[in-house]
Design an enzyme around this catalytic site. Structure first.
Site, mmCIF file in Angstrom:
data_model
loop_
_atom_site.group_PDB
_atom_site.id
_atom_site.type_symbol
_atom_site.label_atom_id
_atom_site.label_comp_id
_atom_site.label_asym_id
_atom_site.label_seq_id
_atom_site.Cartn_x
_atom_site.Cartn_y
_atom_site.Cartn_z
ATOM 1 N N GLU A 102 51.797 6.911 20.245
ATOM 2 C CA GLU A 102 53.080 7.659 19.969
ATOM 3 C C GLU A 102 53.119 8.604 18.718
ATOM 4 O O GLU A 102 54.389 9.041 18.733
ATOM 5 C CB GLU A 102 54.233 6.586 19.676
ATOM 6 C CG GLU A 102 54.334 5.434 20.630
ATOM 7 C CD GLU A 102 54.600 5.955 22.018
ATOM 8 O OE1 GLU A 102 55.543 6.841 22.317
ATOM 9 O OE2 GLU A 102 54.020 5.635 23.203
ATOM 10 N N ASP A 132 42.845 41.561 28.927
ATOM 11 C CA ASP A 132 43.294 40.094 29.359
ATOM 12 C C ASP A 132 44.739 40.395 29.772
ATOM 13 O O ASP A 132 45.632 41.257 28.855
ATOM 14 C CB ASP A 132 43.214 39.357 28.405
ATOM 15 C CG ASP A 132 42.077 38.538 28.478
ATOM 16 O OD1 ASP A 132 41.315 38.676 29.321
ATOM 17 O OD2 ASP A 132 41.511 37.647 27.600
ATOM 18 N N ARG A 164 37.692 33.029 22.238
ATOM 19 C CA ARG A 164 37.671 34.248 22.649
ATOM 20 C C ARG A 164 38.014 35.500 22.096
ATOM 21 O O ARG A 164 37.536 36.620 22.177
ATOM 22 C CB ARG A 164 38.699 34.320 24.065
ATOM 23 C CG ARG A 164 38.330 33.231 25.124
ATOM 24 C CD ARG A 164 39.686 33.340 25.964
ATOM 25 N NE ARG A 164 39.969 34.570 26.678
ATOM 26 C CZ ARG A 164 39.204 35.158 27.588
ATOM 27 N NH1 ARG A 164 38.142 34.549 28.033
ATOM 28 N NH2 ARG A 164 39.372 36.192 27.944
ATOM 29 N N PRO A 187 53.613 17.714 19.821
ATOM 30 C CA PRO A 187 54.647 18.379 20.915
ATOM 31 C C PRO A 187 55.935 18.886 19.858
ATOM 32 O O PRO A 187 56.564 19.603 20.457
ATOM 33 C CB PRO A 187 55.133 17.123 21.437
ATOM 34 C CG PRO A 187 54.475 16.092 21.345
ATOM 35 C CD PRO A 187 53.378 16.270 20.114
HETATM 36 C C1 JD8 Z 1 49.630 14.856 20.259
HETATM 37 C C2 JD8 Z 1 50.318 11.375 20.738
HETATM 38 C C3 JD8 Z 1 51.477 11.558 22.967
HETATM 39 C C4 JD8 Z 1 53.489 12.224 21.726
HETATM 40 C C5 JD8 Z 1 55.036 10.220 23.136
HETATM 41 C C6 JD8 Z 1 53.231 9.758 24.665
HETATM 42 C C7 JD8 Z 1 50.386 19.178 21.646
HETATM 43 N N1 JD8 Z 1 52.014 20.353 23.949
HETATM 44 C C8 JD8 Z 1 51.689 19.052 23.936
HETATM 45 N N2 JD8 Z 1 52.400 18.000 24.576
HETATM 46 N N3 JD8 Z 1 52.077 16.852 24.199
HETATM 47 C C9 JD8 Z 1 51.188 16.942 22.955
HETATM 48 C C10 JD8 Z 1 50.711 15.837 21.995
HETATM 49 C C11 JD8 Z 1 51.207 14.588 22.507
HETATM 50 C C12 JD8 Z 1 50.770 13.667 21.641
HETATM 51 C C13 JD8 Z 1 49.728 13.713 20.587
HETATM 52 C C14 JD8 Z 1 50.094 16.110 20.997
HETATM 53 C C15 JD8 Z 1 49.568 12.426 20.066
HETATM 54 N N4 JD8 Z 1 50.958 12.056 21.956
HETATM 55 C C16 JD8 Z 1 52.836 11.116 22.637
HETATM 56 C C17 JD8 Z 1 55.070 11.821 21.334
HETATM 57 C C18 JD8 Z 1 56.070 11.057 22.373
HETATM 58 N N5 JD8 Z 1 53.766 10.883 23.750
HETATM 59 C C19 JD8 Z 1 51.022 18.193 22.895
HETATM 60 N N6 JD8 Z 1 49.886 19.698 20.935
#
Ligand code: JD8
Length: 432
Positions: A116, A168, A153, A89
């Site tokens: 996490e 697209d 794609r 994220p």
């Molecule tokens: C990787 C663990 C979950 C992240 C607590 C629960 C991408 N656009 C996106 N949204 N979320 C992710 C993503 C979430 C992930 C992981 C990607 C590994 N989590 C954790 C930290 C905070 N949550 C993503 N690309």
């Protein structure tokens, strides 16, 4: 050929999306391949552990560095020069432009965390960090799948024809036009007549217009990058009151609050004319009753409009064609009325504080609603006189820089005012 390697503790999450539709076909044709690497194969303990509790305490678990880095290093060894991407994220938000870049690669390694997230030290072993958008997922797997589909794609041969990826949404930066199929009428809703006409040229321009209007309504932020042509901008233009600008040299105050006439300066005329033209001001009036000064100004303008300068610099000529010389403000008002058919609302701009002021946002709104033209009045010297102020319909709020120094040139003030009133920056509205 593009090869994806996915490092994950849940390889099973990828089975069905890869076993259907375009992605299945692309793999069958050998245009893309996806290798699923089970992270547990890179653990060394008998419980095949991939996570551990966080240092410093707190809830949840963190992905251990050793198995992840072992899996990444193994991929780097077995592949020529892969691009290793961590889904997180915190990453750069993925979009179509990024997809295009990734589609140029030969090998992409997608690293999926869970819990996490991953131990911070893993980040030193990846090339990029990507997020697919601002919402919370439970791990990187679905994000990796989104990247695989969007990128695949764009690999030549994955889509049947080359055209469909260019048609697209997002490929031209706009939203898709409305689509219809049979029947011609469904529950009382008819397919637009034009789509049944067989006139492909008109259909094409209808679709483009729909795309533009839909994008303006739903995603005005996209219009900025799409850069519609001048014709297309016309389609999107909102009707807005005509705006005129006047630079007043008389009556204005000098520094002792004596009513005087100031001199016309060459640079003011040039620079304000260029600003006026840029922001679509209908005409820029230079108001000065002194004939000798007017003559001088006329000579300058003529040089750029018709003389040597007109060939030397075409855009300067275009800007200066908006300039009109007048003796008095009353003559300006009459000229605007003659041209536009309505009596202009007089808006004065003043650096002095006090009185009932109209904000820039309020003026922008008025321009959308009022049928009458607006005349923006810029004072020279130490500002317009009380008499002129009393004549005005609105006094604009002063431009403030947040310091105790307040000495903008009239050229600078003009540019700032025009941008605030007529500009189309991101947060100023419409989107064009
Ligand atoms: C990787 C663990 C979950 C992240 C607590 C629960 C991408 N656009 C996106 N949204 N979320 C992710 C993503 C979430 C992930 C992981 C990607 C590994 N989590 C954790 C930290 C905070 N949550 C993503 N690309």
């Amino acid at each position: 050929m593009l090869n994806f390697t996915v490092i994950t503790i849940f390889p099973a999450m990828f089975s069905s999306p890869l076993a259907a539709g375009i992605l299945k076909k692309a793999q069958d044709k050998g245009i893309i391949s996806v290798r699923l690497v089970d992270l547990r194969d890179y653990t060394t303990d008998r419980h095949r552990t991939t996570d551990d509790s966080p240092y410093g305490g707190g809830q949840g678990m963190v992905m251990k560095p050793e198995p992840l880095i072992a899996a990444i290093e193994e991929s780097r060894k077995s592949l020529q020069s892969p691009r290793v991407i961590l889904l997180t994220p915190r990453g750069k938000v993925f979009n179509q432009a990024e997809a295009h870049k990734l589609a140029q690669e030969k090998d992409l390694v997608l690293v999926c965390g869970r819990y996490e997230g991953v131990d911070e030290r893993v980040k030193g072993f990846v090339d990029d960090e990507i997020s697919i958008g601002d919402y919370t997922l439970s791990g990187g797997e679905l994000a990796a799948m989104v990247v695989i589909e969007a990128v695949s794609r764009l690999v030549p041969g994955v889509l049947g024809n080359v055209k469909s990826s260019q048609e697209d949404s997002f490929s031209d930066g706009l939203l898709e036009y409305p689509q219809y199929t049979r029947p011609e009428e469904y529950r009382g809703v008819k397919v637009p007549e034009i789509l049944l006409s067989g006139d492909h040229e008109r259909i094409q321009s209808w679709r483009r217009e729909m795309s533009l209007k839909l994008t303006r309504a739903r995603r005005p932020d996209l219009l900025r990058t799409a850069q519609p042509s001048p014709d297309e901008r016309k389609v999107l233009e909102n009707p807005r009151a005509a705006v005129y600008l006047a630079l007043l040299h008389h009556p204005v105050y000098d520094k002792n609050r004596q009513v005087v006439t100031t001199a016309i300066t060459n640079m003011d005329i040039h620079d304000i004319a260029r600003s006026a033209r840029t922001y679509g001001v209908k005409a820029f009036y230079v108001v000065n009753p002194v004939k000798a000064l007017q003559k001088l100004a006329a000579k300058i303008i003529d040089h750029w409009e018709h003389g040597y300068g007109s060939h030397y610099n075409e855009s300067r000529k275009e800007a200066l064609s908006t300039v009109r010389l007048k003796d008095t403000l009353d003559e300006v008002i009459m000229d605007v009325e003659r041209e536009s058919g309505g009596r202009p609302k007089l808006v004065v701009t003043s650096a002095r504080a006090g009185g009932q002021r109209t904000s820039f946002a309020q003026l922008r709104e008025m321009l959308k609603k009022e049928p009458n033209p607006f005349l923006l009045l810029l004072g020279t010297g130490w500002g317009v006189t009380e008499t002129i102020l009393a004549q005005a319909d609105h006094a604009l709020e002063p431009i403030q820089g947040g310091t105790d120094y307040n000495h903008l040139s009239v050229r600078s003030a003009a540019a700032i005012i025009l941008d605030r009133v007529l500009g189309t920056a991101k947060d100023q509205g419409e989107g064009l």
